[in-house]
Design a protein around this motif. Structure first.
Motif, mmCIF file in Angstrom:
data_model
loop_
_atom_site.group_PDB
_atom_site.id
_atom_site.type_symbol
_atom_site.label_atom_id
_atom_site.label_comp_id
_atom_site.label_asym_id
_atom_site.label_seq_id
_atom_site.Cartn_x
_atom_site.Cartn_y
_atom_site.Cartn_z
ATOM 1 N N ASP A 86 30.563 44.303 -39.240
ATOM 2 C CA ASP A 86 30.002 45.197 -38.229
ATOM 3 C C ASP A 86 30.840 46.465 -38.086
ATOM 4 O OD1 ASP A 86 27.867 43.550 -37.662
ATOM 5 O OD2 ASP A 86 28.868 42.533 -35.995
ATOM 6 N N ARG A 87 32.157 46.316 -38.212
ATOM 7 C CA ARG A 87 33.029 47.492 -38.118
ATOM 8 C C ARG A 87 32.770 48.450 -39.281
ATOM 9 N NH1 ARG A 87 36.901 43.536 -36.939
ATOM 10 N NH2 ARG A 87 38.206 43.988 -38.754
ATOM 11 N N ILE A 88 32.488 47.882 -40.446
ATOM 12 C CA ILE A 88 32.143 48.720 -41.604
ATOM 13 C C ILE A 88 30.881 49.525 -41.316
ATOM 14 C CG2 ILE A 88 31.285 48.648 -43.982
ATOM 15 C CD1 ILE A 88 33.229 46.268 -44.427
ATOM 16 N N GLU A 89 29.866 48.851 -40.786
ATOM 17 C CA GLU A 89 28.609 49.539 -40.459
ATOM 18 C C GLU A 89 28.810 50.614 -39.407
ATOM 19 O OE1 GLU A 89 24.862 47.627 -40.012
ATOM 20 O OE2 GLU A 89 25.535 45.790 -40.984
ATOM 21 N N LEU A 90 29.557 50.279 -38.349
ATOM 22 C CA LEU A 90 29.796 51.242 -37.275
ATOM 23 C C LEU A 90 30.548 52.466 -37.792
ATOM 24 C CD1 LEU A 90 30.796 48.816 -34.372
ATOM 25 C CD2 LEU A 90 28.802 50.326 -34.416
ATOM 26 N N LEU A 91 31.536 52.230 -38.640
ATOM 27 C CA LEU A 91 32.324 53.330 -39.183
ATOM 28 C C LEU A 91 31.471 54.248 -40.045
ATOM 29 C CD1 LEU A 91 34.895 54.874 -39.905
ATOM 30 C CD2 LEU A 91 35.350 53.132 -41.660
ATOM 31 N N ILE A 92 30.741 53.682 -40.983
ATOM 32 C CA ILE A 92 29.971 54.515 -41.922
ATOM 33 C C ILE A 92 28.812 55.211 -41.217
ATOM 34 C CG2 ILE A 92 28.561 54.505 -44.020
ATOM 35 C CD1 ILE A 92 30.330 52.226 -45.064
ATOM 36 N N HIS A 93 28.052 54.480 -40.412
ATOM 37 C CA HIS A 93 26.946 55.111 -39.682
ATOM 38 C C HIS A 93 27.457 56.172 -38.714
ATOM 39 C CE1 HIS A 93 23.942 51.611 -40.435
ATOM 40 N NE2 HIS A 93 23.690 52.626 -41.253
ATOM 41 N N GLY A 94 28.518 55.835 -37.973
ATOM 42 C CA GLY A 94 29.050 56.780 -36.996
ATOM 43 C C GLY A 94 29.601 58.031 -37.639
ATOM 44 N N THR A 95 30.324 57.869 -38.742
ATOM 45 C CA THR A 95 30.882 59.014 -39.459
ATOM 46 C C THR A 95 29.767 59.895 -40.002
ATOM 47 O OG1 THR A 95 32.840 57.745 -40.099
ATOM 48 C CG2 THR A 95 32.359 59.730 -41.367
ATOM 49 N N TRP A 96 28.760 59.276 -40.578
ATOM 50 C CA TRP A 96 27.675 60.053 -41.173
ATOM 51 C C TRP A 96 26.881 60.825 -40.111
ATOM 52 C CZ3 TRP A 96 27.286 62.047 -45.570
ATOM 53 C CH2 TRP A 96 26.071 62.570 -46.028
ATOM 54 N N ARG A 97 26.666 60.213 -38.949
ATOM 55 C CA ARG A 97 25.975 60.928 -37.868
ATOM 56 C C ARG A 97 26.770 62.163 -37.451
ATOM 57 N NH1 ARG A 97 24.940 55.773 -35.757
ATOM 58 N NH2 ARG A 97 26.683 55.988 -34.311
ATOM 59 N N SER A 98 28.081 62.007 -37.330
ATOM 60 C CA SER A 98 28.931 63.143 -36.944
ATOM 61 C C SER A 98 28.896 64.237 -38.007
ATOM 62 C CB SER A 98 30.376 62.676 -36.737
ATOM 63 O OG SER A 98 30.478 61.818 -35.625
ATOM 64 N N ILE A 99 28.951 63.843 -39.252
ATOM 65 C CA ILE A 99 28.962 64.799 -40.353
ATOM 66 C C ILE A 99 27.670 65.606 -40.402
ATOM 67 C CG2 ILE A 99 28.836 64.946 -42.885
ATOM 68 C CD1 ILE A 99 30.894 62.617 -42.901
ATOM 69 N N MET A 100 26.543 64.943 -40.204
ATOM 70 C CA MET A 100 25.259 65.602 -40.335
ATOM 71 C C MET A 100 24.923 66.530 -39.170
ATOM 72 S SD MET A 100 23.819 65.042 -43.208
ATOM 73 C CE MET A 100 25.493 65.375 -43.790
ATOM 74 N N ARG A 101 25.757 66.534 -38.139
ATOM 75 C CA ARG A 101 25.493 67.431 -37.007
ATOM 76 C C ARG A 101 25.786 68.881 -37.342
ATOM 77 N NH1 ARG A 101 27.747 63.951 -31.786
ATOM 78 N NH2 ARG A 101 26.198 62.295 -31.939
ATOM 79 N N SER A 102 26.590 69.119 -38.353
ATOM 80 C CA SER A 102 26.919 70.506 -38.691
ATOM 81 C C SER A 102 27.234 70.656 -40.169
ATOM 82 C CB SER A 102 28.111 70.988 -37.859
ATOM 83 O OG SER A 102 28.449 72.299 -38.229
ATOM 84 N N ARG A 103 26.285 71.235 -40.905
ATOM 85 C CA ARG A 103 26.489 71.486 -42.331
ATOM 86 C C ARG A 103 27.608 72.509 -42.541
ATOM 87 N NH1 ARG A 103 24.448 74.916 -46.428
ATOM 88 N NH2 ARG A 103 24.051 73.818 -48.386
ATOM 89 N N ALA A 104 27.646 73.528 -41.664
ATOM 90 C CA ALA A 104 28.639 74.589 -41.801
ATOM 91 C C ALA A 104 30.059 74.039 -41.696
ATOM 92 C CB ALA A 104 28.410 75.666 -40.743
ATOM 93 N N ARG A 105 30.256 73.059 -40.825
ATOM 94 C CA ARG A 105 31.601 72.506 -40.654
ATOM 95 C C ARG A 105 32.055 71.732 -41.887
ATOM 96 N NH1 ARG A 105 32.755 70.799 -34.386
ATOM 97 N NH2 ARG A 105 32.084 72.785 -33.488
#
Length: 208
Positions: A86-105
C-alpha cells in the motif's frame, strides 16, 4: 508547507516563489538574480542578503519543490500505517499527482539538473537526486517497529521507483498522453511490488 515564523522567513519564501516563477518563464539560463528579484517584488540587495549566489537560491528552489511533494505524501498517509504494498501505491500515485499539476515545474527540474552538470556543479545534481531518493525511502519505510526490509532494501526499492518516475516524466513531457502514462504508472506499481517481494526473499535468505 513549512510554517513561516518571522518576517525573514516570509521574505525568503517570497524570493523562492519568485525564483520558481522566473525559472518557469525564462528557463535556468535566461533567469538572473535581477529578474528573480523583480518577479519576487523585492530589492536585489534583499535577495542577496538571503541568498549569496544564484546557486544557493536554486538549491532552495529544489528543496521547496521536494517539500511540496513530501507534504502531499504525508497527507495521503495521515493517521494510517499501510503495509509495504500500500505504501508503494500511495507513493507512486501521490508523486505522480503532484508532478502532473505543473508541466512547467518539471521542465525546470530537468533544466536544473542539466545546468548543474554543464556548469560543473555536480554537487547540485547530486543533491537533487539524493533528496528525492531520501524522500522516497522515507515514504516506503515502515513507522512500526517491524520493518519489512532493511535500510539498504528500502533504498534499492526507492531507487527503482525513482528511475521509473523519472523516465515517465520525460516521456510525458516529450509526448503527453495521460492515458498511456496512467497505464505505465500501474505497471510501475506492479513492478515495484514484485521487486519488493524479491528484496524480502533475499533478506530472509541472508538471515537463514
Amino acid at each position: 508547507m513549512r510554517k513561516l515564523r518571522t518576517k525573514s522567513d516570509v521574505t525568503r519564501a517570497q524570493i523562492i516563489q519568485g525564483a520558481l516563477q522566473a525559472l518557469e518563464k525564462t528557463g535556468v539560463i535566461g533567469t538572473t538574480t535581477r529578474s528573480i528579484a523583480a518577479e519576487a517584488n523585492v530589492q536585489l540587495a534583499t535577495l542577496h542578503y538571503h541568498f549569496e549566489s544564484k546557486s544557493t537560491l536554486l538549491v532552495a528552489v529544489l528543496e521547496a519543490l521536494i517539500d511540496e511533494i513530501a507534504e502531499r505524501l504525508r497527507e495521503d498517509r495521515a493517521g494510517t500505517e499501510p503495509d509495504l504494498d500500500d505504501r508503494i501505491e500511495l507513493l507512486i500515485h501521490g508523486t505522480w499527482r503532484s508532478i502532473m499539476r505543473s508541466r512547467a515545474r518539471q521542465i525546470v527540474q530537468y533544466e536544473l539538473t542539466l545546468y548543474a552538470l554543464r556548469e560543473g556543479a555536480q554537487w547540485l545534481a547530486d543533491q537533487q537526486y539524493e533528496a528525492y531518493l531520501r524522500l522516497y525511502r522515507d515514504q516506503l519505510t515502515s513507522k512500526s517497529e517491524k520493518s519489512e526490509l532493511s535500510t539498504a532494501g528500502y533504498t534499492s526499492l526507492a531507487r527503482f521507483i525513482l528511475a521509473g518516475i523519472d523516465g515517465l516524466i520525460l516521456q510525458e513531457l516529450v509526448k503527453p498522453s495521460r492515458t498511456r502514462s496512467n497505464q505505465v504508472i500501474e505497471a510501475l506499481i506492479f513492478g515495484a511490488k514484485q521487486y519488493s517481494q524479491q528484496l524480502r526473499q533475499e533478506a530472509l535468505m541472508v538471515i537463514r
